[in-house]
Structure formats: structure tokens, C-alpha cells
Write a protein that holds these residues in place. Structure first.
Motif, mmCIF file in Angstrom:
data_model
loop_
_atom_site.group_PDB
_atom_site.id
_atom_site.type_symbol
_atom_site.label_atom_id
_atom_site.label_comp_id
_atom_site.label_asym_id
_atom_site.label_seq_id
_atom_site.Cartn_x
_atom_site.Cartn_y
_atom_site.Cartn_z
ATOM 1 N N LYS A 1 -4.623 13.901 7.458
ATOM 2 C CA LYS A 1 -5.787 14.762 7.703
ATOM 3 C C LYS A 1 -6.234 15.451 6.420
ATOM 4 N N LYS A 2 -5.269 15.950 5.646
ATOM 5 C CA LYS A 2 -5.605 16.664 4.416
ATOM 6 C C LYS A 2 -6.133 15.734 3.328
ATOM 7 N N LEU A 3 -5.823 14.460 3.428
ATOM 8 C CA LEU A 3 -6.300 13.500 2.429
ATOM 9 C C LEU A 3 -7.750 13.090 2.646
ATOM 10 N N LYS A 4 -8.344 13.554 3.724
ATOM 11 C CA LYS A 4 -9.754 13.240 4.000
ATOM 12 C C LYS A 4 -10.649 14.208 3.234
ATOM 13 N N ILE A 5 -10.674 14.037 1.929
ATOM 14 C CA ILE A 5 -11.448 14.889 1.036
ATOM 15 C C ILE A 5 -12.714 14.139 0.643
ATOM 16 N N SER A 6 -13.843 14.784 0.782
ATOM 17 C CA SER A 6 -15.130 14.130 0.479
ATOM 18 C C SER A 6 -15.472 14.263 -1.007
ATOM 19 N N PHE A 7 -15.020 13.306 -1.788
ATOM 20 C CA PHE A 7 -15.399 13.235 -3.193
ATOM 21 C C PHE A 7 -15.041 11.841 -3.696
ATOM 22 N N ASP A 8 -15.645 11.457 -4.797
ATOM 23 C CA ASP A 8 -15.419 10.117 -5.337
ATOM 24 C C ASP A 8 -14.033 10.030 -5.967
ATOM 25 N N SER A 9 -13.255 9.057 -5.514
ATOM 26 C CA SER A 9 -11.926 8.848 -6.072
ATOM 27 C C SER A 9 -11.599 7.368 -6.025
ATOM 28 N N ILE A 10 -10.989 6.882 -7.086
ATOM 29 C CA ILE A 10 -10.595 5.479 -7.139
ATOM 30 C C ILE A 10 -9.118 5.312 -6.791
ATOM 31 N N SER A 11 -8.470 6.388 -6.373
ATOM 32 C CA SER A 11 -7.039 6.360 -6.096
ATOM 33 C C SER A 11 -6.720 5.588 -4.816
ATOM 34 N N GLN A 12 -5.543 4.982 -4.817
ATOM 35 C CA GLN A 12 -4.979 4.400 -3.609
ATOM 36 C C GLN A 12 -3.857 5.318 -3.148
ATOM 37 N N ILE A 13 -3.991 5.878 -1.954
ATOM 38 C CA ILE A 13 -3.006 6.818 -1.436
ATOM 39 C C ILE A 13 -2.464 6.278 -0.116
ATOM 40 N N PHE A 14 -1.142 6.133 -0.042
ATOM 41 C CA PHE A 14 -0.497 5.654 1.174
ATOM 42 C C PHE A 14 0.508 6.705 1.644
ATOM 43 N N VAL A 15 0.481 7.024 2.927
ATOM 44 C CA VAL A 15 1.444 7.962 3.494
ATOM 45 C C VAL A 15 1.956 7.379 4.804
ATOM 46 N N LYS A 16 3.263 7.395 4.961
ATOM 47 C CA LYS A 16 3.830 6.797 6.166
ATOM 48 C C LYS A 16 5.156 7.463 6.517
ATOM 49 N N GLN A 17 5.536 7.269 7.769
ATOM 50 C CA GLN A 17 6.820 7.786 8.234
ATOM 51 C C GLN A 17 7.930 6.912 7.668
ATOM 52 N N GLY A 18 8.958 7.545 7.140
ATOM 53 C CA GLY A 18 10.057 6.784 6.566
ATOM 54 C C GLY A 18 11.181 7.693 6.118
#
Length: 249
Positions: free
Chosen positions: A99-116
Motif C-alpha cells: 500500500k505504501k509503495l503506491k506513490i504517484s511519481f515517475d520511477s524506473i525502480s523495480q520493487i518486489f515485496v513478498k511474504q517469506g
């Protein structure tokens, strides 16, 4: 009739940031830019991962947080155009981070978050990470779940340290040679006696063949329990410091 509406301005980047130059860090304001808040108990100030990511990585490199929590490190990685992987054993934390990663701005980053599980990063290849930047629980000071067997915040002190050895082992495996791993850890008390959890965790990482690069003392602010303890006649000093250990592989 007054139709005036309050306007809330959200700043994507901090307005008063300066890279830290010494081994003493103190951030009286938690930092409330982008989607950062203090609602997730025990999360670190975004000033900490921002300083670490800027100092030890370049844009486009891969950052790993083995204890992603509410996603503070991941948000900073996205803001700074780094790629990142976040792991957390608690699915509630994972959903909050997404939810917090839903930031409205231009970014070329790849962000992965998962349970583990931080002790088993089999999905990440050996020597595949440029920088480990993580903030584990301080043993059982804050229990983040009640029914997750792999949650190290629910373990006894001895079991916690045993599992942290596996955490350090996996961090070493996935990190590229000559790259860095930063871990923030605080000391704790048991029946009024200090237990140097920070140094015990530092020793664990050194035993995994990491080399010590920096020991940073971070002054603790905004701790919820501070006011409670200040009102009591204590026979010991309140803990007001945390350590940020920076290791090199």
C-alpha cells in the motif's frame, strides 16, 4: 457558508535532508514525506535507510530488506531510483508495504515485496544483491504476531540469537563480494539488567565472515514507552541509543 477545504500537501522528497557525516545520528523528526508514517510500531525513521542507500549504493542497484515491515526501506529505494526486494514473515506487514509503495511519481525502480522467511532466501541467487539494509526485531520487545512459527519476534532470547545466525548467513550468501550490509539493532533489559543485544548481533554477523565497516550510534526518539518509564522511580538508565552496524562482505 464557508466552503474552504483544508489542503494537504504531500512532499515526495524530504525538504531538509543532509547526508550524515559522523558516526552519531539523531533524527528528532521521524520523517513524513511520501507515504512514510509512524503507524507501524518499531519501524525505523526513513532518514536511516535514505542515508545508508545513498552512501552504499548507486541508482539501479539492488537493495534487500529481510525484515521489510511496513516498507520504509522499499519506499526509500523507490524514491532514490534503486531496485529493491522486501521480505517479511507477516502478511499484514507485506500488504501494508504494498500500500505504501503506491506513490504517484515517475520511477524506473523495480520493487518486489513478498511474504517469506529471512532465514531462507532461496528465491534470491547467490551474490545477487548490491546492498542489504534491514531492521530486525529487537528480540521479543515487540511481538509482531501470535501464530506465525517463523516470526523471530516471538522467540526466547537464545532462540532469537540462533535464528539471527541464519539471517546473517543468508545475508552473506546473497550479497555481492565487497558490498555492504547494514543492520540496525538495539540493546534490551531483562529484570532491570542490560543485555547487549546489539553487540551479540554484531558478533553473529562477524562470525559469518563479514568485516566491520562502521558502528553508528543512533539516538532514539519518539519511543512510545519512554513517557511511561519516565514517570517511575527507576534504578537504571533509560535506553536511548540504537546501533547501526555496517558490514562488508
Amino acid at each position: 457558508m464557508n466552503n474552504t477545504r483544508a489542503v494537504i500537501i504531500i512532499y515526495i522528497q524530504p525538504s531538509n535532508f543532509a547526508l550524515e557525516k559522523t558516526t552519531i545520528w539523531s533524527f528528532k523528526e521521524r520523517g513524513n514525506w511520501a507515504t512514510h508514517t509512524g503507524e507501524y510500531r518499531g519501524n525505523w525513521s526513513p532518514y536511516v535507510p535514505r542515508n545508508l542507500i545513498l552512501r552504499y549504493t548507486k541508482p539501479g542497484e539492488w537493495v534487500l530488506d529481510q525484515f521489510a515491515g511496513s516498507g520504509t526501506t522499499l519506499v526509500e529505494a523507490k524514491l532514490l531510483n534503486r531496485n529493491a526486494i522486501g521480505i517479511d514473515i507477516n502478511n499484514k506487514a507485506v500488504n501494508l508495504a504494498k500500500k505504501k509503495l503506491k506513490i504517484s511519481f515517475d520511477s524506473i525502480s523495480q520493487i518486489f515485496v513478498k511474504q517469506g522467511d529471512a532465514t531462507n532466501l532461496s528465491s534470491i541467487k547467490t551474490n545477487g544483491i548490491d546492498f542489504v539494509c534491514t531492521h530486525p526485531p529487537y528480540a521479543d520487545i515487540i511481538k509482531y504476531s501470535q501464530d506465525i512459527p517463523e516470526d523471530i519476534s516471538c522467540l526466547s532470547l537464545s532462540d532469537f540469537l540462533e535464528r539471527m545466525s541464519l539471517v546473517a548467513q543468508e545475508a552473506y550468501r546473497v550479497l555481492k563480494p565487497n558490498h555492504y550490509c547494514a543492520v540496525m539493532m538495539g540493546d534490551i533489559r531483562r529484570k532491570g539488567k542490560i543485555f547487549p543485544l546489539g553487540f551479540e548481533v554484531m558478533k553473529i554477523f562477524l562470525e559469518q565472515n563479514f568485516h566491520s565497516q562502521e558502528i553508528i550510534i543512533k539516538e532514539q526518539h519518539n519511543c512510545r514507552s519512554t513517557d511511561y518509564w519516565r514517570e517511575r522511580n527507576l534504578q537504571f538508565l533509560l535506553l536511548a541509543h540504537e546501533y547501526i552496524f555496517v558490514f562488508q562482505k
